[in-house]
Design an enzyme around this catalytic site. Structure first.
Site, PDB file in Angstrom:
ATOM      1  N   GLU A   1      10.405   3.280  -6.164  1.00 13.38           N
ATOM      2  CA  GLU A   1      10.705   2.510  -6.803  1.00 13.38           C
ATOM      3  C   GLU A   1      10.911   1.285  -7.324  1.00 13.38           C
ATOM      4  O   GLU A   1      10.615   0.241  -8.606  1.00 13.38           O
ATOM      5  CB  GLU A   1       9.165   0.997  -6.502  1.00 13.38           C
ATOM      6  CG  GLU A   1       8.125   1.402  -5.210  1.00 13.38           C
ATOM      7  CD  GLU A   1       6.791   1.223  -4.645  1.00 13.38           C
ATOM      8  OE1 GLU A   1       6.447   0.412  -3.385  1.00 13.38           O
ATOM      9  OE2 GLU A   1       6.253   0.531  -5.897  1.00 13.38           O
TER      10      GLU A   1
ATOM     11  N   GLU B   1       6.537   4.986   2.597  1.00 17.63           N
ATOM     12  CA  GLU B   1       5.000   4.785   1.742  1.00 17.63           C
ATOM     13  C   GLU B   1       4.644   3.376   2.689  1.00 17.63           C
ATOM     14  O   GLU B   1       5.482   2.454   2.905  1.00 17.63           O
ATOM     15  CB  GLU B   1       5.847   4.011   0.311  1.00 17.63           C
ATOM     16  CG  GLU B   1       4.907   5.025  -0.342  1.00 17.63           C
ATOM     17  CD  GLU B   1       4.858   3.946  -2.115  1.00 17.63           C
ATOM     18  OE1 GLU B   1       4.141   3.005  -2.033  1.00 17.63           O
ATOM     19  OE2 GLU B   1       5.503   4.412  -3.313  1.00 17.63           O
TER      20      GLU B   1
END
Length: 525
Positions: free
Chosen positions: A215, A411
């Site tokens: 991320e 995710e």
């Protein structure tokens, strides 16, 4: 996009043995060789924070903080010089949940057996940088740390599970934070490059799937978590975002170098970027809101633009000009970014967001690191996040249309308060364990999101795999809670780290097992 890049992207798809997508709604319409798995991060699952030669990481100094509201939780992840000093002076694990986490460091062998029982074909995880280079700038790597992951990767592959490994997942060595200033210091690039070369060389043939930074856009959202940048007052007249963008640029250069290292050291391996995909919808059909949502989406795409296309977009360059942000780039950086593009895009997806030029007209709801305008068309989770399965299809199609490289959902999952029922009675041969967790809400979350992923495959998206966040219950990145549970396997520990740490299969574990067995056909039940 260069022809070399296109060849590598095609190879990534070939390596996942993807086939032409089946029609929408078809039974089990996921590609052959689709990677089904779970996902975790070393700092949220391992524990053993001061064992095996490991040094302190940036996550080891974040204490448990009670979140009184979930409208803006980014403050829970910040660190100051004073808070770091206090944490370093505090021994043991009490008050610092990530130091004990889920105790995977001591229980990994049994955990892998549970993963195999679930039928996983992939396990997305991370290497703790400070377990390999305890301070980040050590002259030699820590052999005990290297051996730990070597044993783990070997066992995973023996059990038919592909390691999907993130090089940096919010766990840079603390020494690089306190002494170097984190990723704001360009010298960290070379240290990361050495770390990347060390692990890629050591695990050649064991790891075929690499991700560089988890991320990576978090460096702009919460600079300490994403970039190891301690919050300090900016100099007069300096935009505080200046440091974040500079740190992000250094990460982009480091990622590009890591990509080239993977391709050089292990030509059979593939490497991807990882984006927290935050899809923005306009709050209304007012053209101003539509343009605002387009801008917000393009600013999220900045990260994949650089890592997939090899250059910054016009959107962010204009934003820098308008805001007076001057990102310093060294000669050769542009060439490095262009030469170090990734083979595939991985991303997290939990919720969608809403954009408006007049946000004060709308109510707010909680979010992943920050608040967002409430979408009246969507329900919210226990933690205030928009529940938007169709948004996953929107995200998949948008990424595919923009980049035309394989995609990997690494995710996705539901954080919820689970109730453990039943008990353990007797001892030895007389021991009876009736503990269970009934979590139909988590199964429903998976079903609704995976049906939309299947629709995207039918739309023509090249989707490599899906790894549900958690697998094992783990310590939340934002709130440092254990009680915000994502796993299909319950870990018997509370927010204070008190408990047996026993592993208990939830109902969702058995459903996920059937999902993998049927390659998604269970979605039609």
């Amino acid at each position: 996009m260069t022809s070399d890049h296109s060849t590598r992207a095609s190879s990534a798809t070939d390596a996942a043995a993807a086939t032409d997508p089946a029609p929408a709604g078809a039974t089990g319409a996921f590609p052959d060789g689709f990677l089904w798995g779970i996902a975790s991060a070393a700092n949220q699952i391992e524990g053993g924070f001061d064992e095996g030669g490991k040094g302190l990481s940036q996550a080891d100094v974040i204490p448990f903080r009670t979140a009184r509201d979930y409208v803006d939780i980014s403050s829970l992840m910040k660190a100051t010089d004073a808070s770091i000093a206090e944490a370093v002076a505090t021994p043991g694990t009490a008050g610092y949940p990530k130091r004990s986490a889920s105790d995977h460091y001591h229980r990994w062998e049994a955990d892998v057996e549970l993963f195999a029982e679930a039928g996983l074909t992939a396990y997305r995880m991370s290497i703790a940088w400070s377990r390999i280079f305890p301070n980040g700038d050590d002259a030699e790597p820590n052999e005990e740390g290297l051996v730990f992951y070597e044993r783990l990767f070997t066992r995973l592959r023996e059990r038919g599970i592909e390691p999907v490994v993130t090089m940096s997942h919010y766990e840079m060595p603390l020494h690089l934070v306190t002494e170097y200033g984190g990723w704001a210091n360009r010298d960290v690039i070379a240290l990361f490059e050495r770390y990347a070369r060390t692990i890629v060389t050591r695990y050649r043939g064991l790891v075929r799937w690499w991700l560089t930074f988890n991320e990576i856009n978090t460096t702009l959202i919460e600079p300490y978590t994403g970039g190891g940048v301690v919050e300090r007052e900016a100099a007069p007249g300096v935009d505080p975002r200046q440091t974040s963008y500079q740190a992000l640029h250094h990460q982009f250069v480091a990622s590009a170098r890591a990509v080239r290292i993977v391709h050089e050291v292990d030509p059979e391996a593939r490497v991807g970027c990882m984006l927290a995909r935050m899809a923005h919808y306009p709050a209304s059909s007012d053209p101003a809101d539509v343009v605002k949502a387009q801008f917000d989406n393009n600013m999220n795409f900045v990260h994949t633009d650089v890592q997939v296309r090899g250059d910054y977009s016009g959107t962010v360059r204009r934003f820098w000009r308008d805001q007076g942000i001057d990102v310093r780039m060294e000669p050769g950086d542009a060439a490095e970014l262009a030469a170090g593009t990734v083979d595939f895009i991985s991303f997290s997806y939990y919720m969608s967001l809403v954009s408006s030029v007049s946000p004060e007209k709308y109510g707010a709801t909680g979010g992943n690191l920050f608040s967002t305008i409430k979408n009246p068309h969507l329900p919210t989770t226990e933690w205030g996040w928009h529940f938007d399965p169709e948004g996953l299809r929107y995200v998949l199609n948008g990424l595919w249309d923009r980049y035309q490289v394989p995609l990997f959902i690494v995710e996705n999952g539901l954080g919820a308060t689970d109730e453990l029922v039943g008990q353990v009675t007797g001892e030895g041969d007389e021991r009876v364990d009736t503990r269970a967790v009934h979590d139909p809400y988590r199964v429903d979350y998976f079903v609704q999101h995976l049906r939309q992923a299947r629709e995207a495959v039918a739309d023509g998206v090249e989707l490599m795999g899906y790894t549900a966040w958690g697998g094992l219950d783990l310590v939340s990145a934002s709130t440092s809670q254990m009680t915000k549970r994502y796993g299909i396997i319950y870990v018997d520990a509370d927010d204070a780290g008190v408990g047996s740490y026993d592993r208990i299969r939830k109902d969702s574990f058995f459903w996920y097992q059937r999902l993998i067995e049927t390659n998604g056909a269970v979605l039609d039940d």
